[in-house]
Design a protein around this motif. Structure first.
Motif, PDB file in Angstrom:
ATOM      1  N   VAL A  11       0.856  -1.170   0.000  1.00 49.82           N
ATOM      2  CA  VAL A  11       0.000   0.000   0.000  1.00 49.82           C
ATOM      3  C   VAL A  11       0.894   1.222   0.000  1.00 49.82           C
ATOM      4  CG1 VAL A  11      -1.783   1.240   1.249  1.00 49.82           C
ATOM      5  CG2 VAL A  11      -1.784  -1.243   1.247  1.00 49.82           C
ATOM      6  N   THR A  12       0.608   2.116  -0.917  1.00 51.65           N
ATOM      7  CA  THR A  12       1.389   3.338  -0.994  1.00 51.65           C
ATOM      8  C   THR A  12       0.468   4.521  -0.848  1.00 51.65           C
ATOM      9  OG1 THR A  12       1.163   3.437  -3.383  1.00 51.65           O
ATOM     10  CG2 THR A  12       3.095   2.286  -2.517  1.00 51.65           C
ATOM     11  N   GLY A  13       0.981   5.595  -0.327  1.00 50.41           N
ATOM     12  CA  GLY A  13       0.203   6.820  -0.184  1.00 50.41           C
ATOM     13  C   GLY A  13       0.321   7.664  -1.437  1.00 50.41           C
ATOM     14  N   CYS A  14      -0.122   8.881  -1.334  1.00 52.47           N
ATOM     15  CA  CYS A  14      -0.091   9.815  -2.461  1.00 52.47           C
ATOM     16  C   CYS A  14       1.331  10.088  -2.904  1.00 52.47           C
ATOM     17  CB  CYS A  14      -0.715  11.150  -2.062  1.00 52.47           C
ATOM     18  SG  CYS A  14      -2.481  11.104  -1.949  1.00 52.47           S
ATOM     19  N   HIS A  82      -5.052   0.367  -8.462  1.00 53.91           N
ATOM     20  CA  HIS A  82      -4.936   1.729  -7.944  1.00 53.91           C
ATOM     21  C   HIS A  82      -6.324   2.117  -7.451  1.00 53.91           C
ATOM     22  CE1 HIS A  82      -0.922   2.370  -9.683  1.00 53.91           C
ATOM     23  NE2 HIS A  82      -1.369   1.546 -10.631  1.00 53.91           N
ATOM     24  N   VAL A  84      -8.813   4.768  -4.563  1.00 49.99           N
ATOM     25  CA  VAL A  84      -8.983   5.858  -3.611  1.00 49.99           C
ATOM     26  C   VAL A  84     -10.453   5.907  -3.234  1.00 49.99           C
ATOM     27  CG1 VAL A  84      -9.323   7.597  -5.430  1.00 49.99           C
ATOM     28  CG2 VAL A  84      -8.537   8.327  -3.168  1.00 49.99           C
ATOM     29  N   HIS A 103      -8.614  -0.357   3.267  1.00 53.49           N
ATOM     30  CA  HIS A 103      -8.008   0.939   3.555  1.00 53.49           C
ATOM     31  C   HIS A 103      -9.098   1.934   3.943  1.00 53.49           C
ATOM     32  CE1 HIS A 103      -5.419   4.453   3.076  1.00 53.49           C
ATOM     33  NE2 HIS A 103      -4.420   3.600   3.158  1.00 53.49           N
ATOM     34  N   GLU A 109      -4.738   8.359  -2.310  1.00 55.25           N
ATOM     35  CA  GLU A 109      -4.590   7.341  -3.346  1.00 55.25           C
ATOM     36  C   GLU A 109      -3.682   6.221  -2.846  1.00 55.25           C
ATOM     37  OE1 GLU A 109      -2.984   8.747  -7.035  1.00 55.25           O
ATOM     38  OE2 GLU A 109      -3.006   6.761  -7.921  1.00 55.25           O
ATOM     39  N   ASN A 110      -4.058   4.992  -3.162  1.00 56.12           N
ATOM     40  CA  ASN A 110      -3.302   3.807  -2.762  1.00 56.12           C
ATOM     41  C   ASN A 110      -3.137   2.877  -3.950  1.00 56.12           C
ATOM     42  OD1 ASN A 110      -3.244   4.013   0.350  1.00 56.12           O
ATOM     43  ND2 ASN A 110      -5.308   4.576  -0.250  1.00 56.12           N
ATOM     44  N   ALA A 112      -2.116  -1.475  -4.708  1.00 57.10           N
ATOM     45  CA  ALA A 112      -1.796  -2.794  -4.180  1.00 57.10           C
ATOM     46  C   ALA A 112      -1.442  -3.699  -5.344  1.00 57.10           C
ATOM     47  CB  ALA A 112      -2.975  -3.364  -3.401  1.00 57.10           C
TER      48      ALA A 112
END
Length: 142
Positions: A11-14, A82, A84, A103, A109-110, A112
């Motif tokens: 999981v990544t943030g903006c 992707h 959100v 989430h 924005e994420n 996986a």
């Protein structure tokens, strides 16, 4: 690789469009609705910047209720979802009837990544609470 899919969820943030490789390429377009609940009108203020410039297996879809995305077969050993959501509660993604990732609907924005066999994939969006969501599926890793 075993018959059951090997999962890798990151999981990544903006990110900002000044990041290398981010925000490049044409914007993704809206997909038709084949999963009941997705719409062709964009959800307000929800952006998928990380998906720009990537080969999309499922173009941007959005909605306010949970729905199944169109079934797709990844051409390679992985794909990235992707997503959100904004509102209350959480957005969860399920694959093959099993919860994959969840989430909070915080407007961030994420992404996986799922490592899998080259076989049909059925991703389902589920919501708890009142929220708007947007999702796109890209070929390959994050």
């Amino acid at each position: 690789m075993a018959a059951s899919a090997v999962l890798l969820a990151l999981v990544t943030g903006c990110t900002t469009s000044s990041d290398p490789g981010q925000g490049e390429g044409p914007p993704a377009t809206n997909a038709g609705t084949s999963g009941g609940g997705g719409t062709q009108k964009p959800a307000p203020d929800l952006k998928l910047e990380q998906a720009r410039g990537k080969k999309l297996l499922i173009k941007e879809m959005d909605g306010k209720v949970g729905t199944g995305l169109p079934v797709f077969t990844p051409p390679h050993a992985s794909y990235t979802v992707h997503f959100v959501c904004s509102g209350t509660g959480n957005m969860s993604l399920e694959v093959a009837g099993k919860k994959w990732i969840s989430h909070p609907c915080d407007g961030v924005e994420n992404a996986a990544e799922r490592i899998t066999e080259k076989e049909p994939q059925a991703v389902v969006v589920k919501l708890s609470g009142a929220a708007s969501w947007k999702v796109a599926v890209a070929d390959g890793p994050l």
